[in-house]
Design an enzyme around this catalytic site. Structure first.
Site, short mmCIF file in Angstrom:
data_model
loop_
_atom_site.label_atom_id
_atom_site.label_comp_id
_atom_site.label_asym_id
_atom_site.label_seq_id
_atom_site.Cartn_x
_atom_site.Cartn_y
_atom_site.Cartn_z
N LYS A 170 -10.60 -1.03 10.46
CA LYS A 170 -10.97 -2.11 9.33
C LYS A 170 -10.92 -3.33 10.20
O LYS A 170 -11.07 -4.47 9.76
CB LYS A 170 -9.44 -2.31 8.66
CG LYS A 170 -9.12 -1.17 7.54
CD LYS A 170 -7.95 -1.52 6.79
CE LYS A 170 -7.11 -0.14 6.23
NZ LYS A 170 -8.06 0.23 5.08
N HIS A 185 0.84 -1.19 0.17
CA HIS A 185 -0.25 -0.05 0.14
C HIS A 185 1.01 1.15 0.13
O HIS A 185 2.09 1.23 0.58
CB HIS A 185 -0.74 -0.08 1.40
CG HIS A 185 -1.97 1.02 1.39
ND1 HIS A 185 -1.72 2.14 1.91
CD2 HIS A 185 -3.11 0.82 1.12
CE1 HIS A 185 -2.78 2.98 1.98
NE2 HIS A 185 -3.76 2.14 1.41
N ASP A 245 3.13 -4.77 7.96
CA ASP A 245 1.72 -3.83 7.76
C ASP A 245 0.56 -4.75 7.94
O ASP A 245 0.13 -5.53 6.88
CB ASP A 245 1.81 -3.17 6.37
CG ASP A 245 0.31 -2.67 5.76
OD1 ASP A 245 -0.48 -2.54 6.68
OD2 ASP A 245 0.24 -1.78 4.89
N CYS A 265 -4.53 2.55 -3.98
CA CYS A 265 -3.32 3.12 -3.21
C CYS A 265 -2.20 1.98 -3.26
O CYS A 265 -1.51 1.65 -2.49
CB CYS A 265 -3.56 3.39 -1.69
SG CYS A 265 -4.78 4.45 -1.31
N GLN A 289 -4.82 -5.12 6.86
CA GLN A 289 -5.86 -6.09 6.23
C GLN A 289 -5.94 -7.36 7.07
O GLN A 289 -6.82 -8.54 6.86
CB GLN A 289 -5.68 -6.45 4.88
CG GLN A 289 -5.87 -5.32 3.79
CD GLN A 289 -7.14 -4.58 3.86
OE1 GLN A 289 -8.00 -4.94 4.29
NE2 GLN A 289 -7.10 -3.08 3.54
C1 LIG Z 1 -2.71 -3.01 3.31
C2 LIG Z 1 -2.79 -1.71 3.98
N1 LIG Z 1 -2.05 -1.05 4.56
C3 LIG Z 1 -2.14 0.33 4.91
C4 LIG Z 1 -3.67 0.91 4.83
C5 LIG Z 1 -3.69 2.35 5.51
O1 LIG Z 1 -4.61 2.22 6.37
P1 LIG Z 1 -5.15 3.43 7.05
O2 LIG Z 1 -5.77 4.52 6.01
O3 LIG Z 1 -6.04 3.05 8.01
O4 LIG Z 1 -3.85 4.51 7.63
C6 LIG Z 1 -4.57 0.11 4.07
C7 LIG Z 1 -5.74 0.74 4.20
O5 LIG Z 1 -6.29 0.84 2.96
C8 LIG Z 1 -4.15 -1.13 3.66
O6 LIG Z 1 -5.00 -1.80 3.03
#
Ligand SMILES: Cc1ncc(COP(=O)(O)O)c(C=O)c1O
Lengths: 122, 407
Positions: free
Chosen positions: B228, B127, B202, B365, B205
């Site tokens: 999430k 992401h 990270d 993203c 998900q």
């Molecule tokens: C794999 C992953 N990392 C990071 C994020 C970022 O999360 P947040 O927008 O809550 O900071 C997301 C959100 O879509 C994600 O899917």
């Protein structure tokens, strides 16, 4: 027109857009992308000083972006670049005949913003 | 599993009148965008209200009853989070989201250990929140960013880069928000530790979808977001290994995080408090505990199995539409990205919206991955516990209408 007819109208513009392709004698090429969705449009313009004599386009994108570009290129022919302002874009939007949600206005706007940014090339 | 505990499904019905001339008709809300954010159960929503109505006092400051109650409820969430991922409470930092958690690691940790010429290893399926902060820091320091490559099925193809390049830091996603694959982060961590790398995961998900145990993974940092996993927005978590947190400098300075301040200097509290400057989002953090309890009551392995089964069903149903191309092979999570040949993903999403079906369309993203797969955008369905087969049937029915329409 009811919604079904509007949709058919847009679908027709999408499948058979006007001014699609590359005009032979263009003397200005403008390109732009929408970073959010990756839609991209290339405009081929034949200009004479500040006047747009002819225009065509190639694009990758959604129904709204293609239909809007089809309408815009049709409307813009013969116009002077200095007359292309927000009112002109609003006419394009009216011709699209759909209420655009906030996220879809960008799709309709792309070809206009390419022209708008390209004004200095005239 | 239980739509009726989620008030949105009662409230977001839609008086469909524009679709296909079928006249006005009430359409259920079909939410297939849980990777973006999950819906909230009533208990979480009620808790937010309850805290404002009964315990609203700044944490750590007031020397009176409700402030102390709020503070202890705040700490109870920390305990619940720690237990949930098998960490110590002192290893749990509250942030505002995964993005802030990752940035905290980049600036408070990575910045102090990276030098020009070092390698940092990410992956092509990251992401943007696990790419952009590294690129910003790279400008300052001049280290190299390398990428694990991903094949069409969603698997890494060059894990040996870890042994070859001996990166100082490996930072990878646990579950891809585009491909839905569960990466073997335990194996990756082991390989990375063998060459002396630090490992950041990270888990945006993953937490709330599969069982996550940071001690078993053995990573150094693990980031995720409450929103999430049925929790409130504005709450993120950063797990950090105690020894590392103790050595790290805070990212922000301010109230709550200091022991003492004079004109010339200050001393910080211990971790995690030195990383929580200013008034935290304590109301939502307190309510976050209710979502963890909700998950624990259902059982994380039951949740995973439920979603996995529904994902398999979804894959099968989508495969009956020959115009649909699915990206990635994983059926282990409820994340399924696809394209319909000849139809732009934005149009797919807009058409589905007319049937009150919410999906995501765009680059998710993850533009590095989009470029790798040579697509501008993808449509994505993502499932959670409140989805069921009837949602998928409605999706497939609506998609086949779209496909017919484009013929
Ligand atoms: C794999 C992953 N990392 C990071 C994020 C970022 O999360 P947040 O927008 O809550 O900071 C997301 C959100 O879509 C994600 O899917």
């Amino acid at each position: 027109m009811d919604n079904q007819m509007i949709r058919a109208y847009l679908m027709d513009l999408y499948k058979n857009p006007k001014n699609y392709g590359v005009i032979k004698d263009h003397n200005l090429v403008l390109h732009g992308e929408n970073p959010v969705c990756g839609d991209n449009i290339t405009l081929y313009i034949k200009k004479d000083k500040k006047k747009i004599i002819d225009i065509s386009f190639e694009s990758e994108g959604c129904i709204i972006s293609k239909a809007a570009t089809s309408i815009l290129t049709d409307k813009i022919k013969g116009k002077y670049i200095d007359d292309i302002d927000i009112d002109f874009f609003n006419e394009v939007r009216e011709d699209l005949m759909v209420e655009l949600s906030l996220s879809r206005i960008k799709c309709a706007e792309l070809s206009f913003s390419i022209i708008d940014k390209g004004k200095k090339e005239f | 599993m239980d739509k009726k505990n989620f008030p949105i499904f009662k409230n977001a019905k839609f008086q469909g009148s524009i679709s296909h001339g079928s006249g006005s008709q009430e359409k259920d809300f079909i939410y297939l965008d849980s990777s973006a954010t999950t819906q909230k159960p009533q208990v979480v929503i009620d808790e937010i209200k309850k805290v404002y109505e009964n315990y609203n006092a700044n944490v750590f400051r007031g020397l009176y009853r409700i402030s102390e109650e709020a503070t202890s409820m705040y700490e109870e969430t920390r305990k619940a989070v720690a237990d949930f991922i098998n960490a110590e409470t002192s290893e749990i930092i509250f942030t505002k989201n995964t993005t802030e958690s990752l940035n905290t690691v980049v600036y408070s940790f990575a910045k102090s250990i990276l030098k020009k010429g070092d390698n940092v290893l990410l992956s092509e399926m990251e992401h943007h929140s696990n790419i952009v902060p590294w690129q910003i820091l790279q400008k300052e320091i001049g280290f190299n960013i390398l990428y694990l490559e991903v094949d069409k099925s969603g698997q890494f193809t060059n894990l040996d880069l870890i042994t070859q390049k001996e990166p100082k830091i490996v930072s990878v996603v646990h579950i891809s928000n585009v491909l839905g694959v569960i990466n073997d982060v335990k194996k990756i961590t082991k390989m990375a530790k063998d060459v002396g790398s630090y490992v950041i995961i990270d888990g945006a998900q993953a937490v709330g979808h599969i069982g996550v145990d940071v001690k078993t993974i053995d990573c150094d940092f693990y980031a995720f977001s409450a929103h999430k996993m049925m929790g409130p927005t504005g709450v993120g978590v950063l797990y950090g290994r105690k020894e590392l947190l103790d050595k790290m400098e805070p990212l922000y300075g301010g109230g709550e995080m200091i022991l003492s301040v004079s004109k010339d200097s200050c001393t910080f509290k211990d971790a995690p408090y030195k990383f929580e400057a200013g008034t935290p989002n304590f109301v939502d953090i307190i309510a976050f505990r209710k979502s963890i309890e909700y998950i624990n009551d259902l059982g994380i392995s039951n949740i995973h199995k439920y979603i996995k089964d529904l994902s398999t069903y979804t894959h099968y149903q989508l495969s009956t539409l020959k115009e649909v191309e699915i990206y990635g092979d994983s059926r282990d999570t409820g994340i399924i990205s696809f394209n319909i040949s000849g139809v732009h993903p934005h149009d797919v999403a807009t058409f589905l919206d007319e049937d009150n079906i919410a999906i995501r369309a765009g680059h998710h993203c993850a533009q590095v991955l989009m470029k790798k797969f040579n697509v501008q955008a993808l449509s994505r369905v993502s499932l959670y516990i409140y989805n069921d087969k009837s949602d998928i049937n409605a999706l497939v029915k609506s998609l086949s209408k779209i496909i017919d329409y484009y013929k």
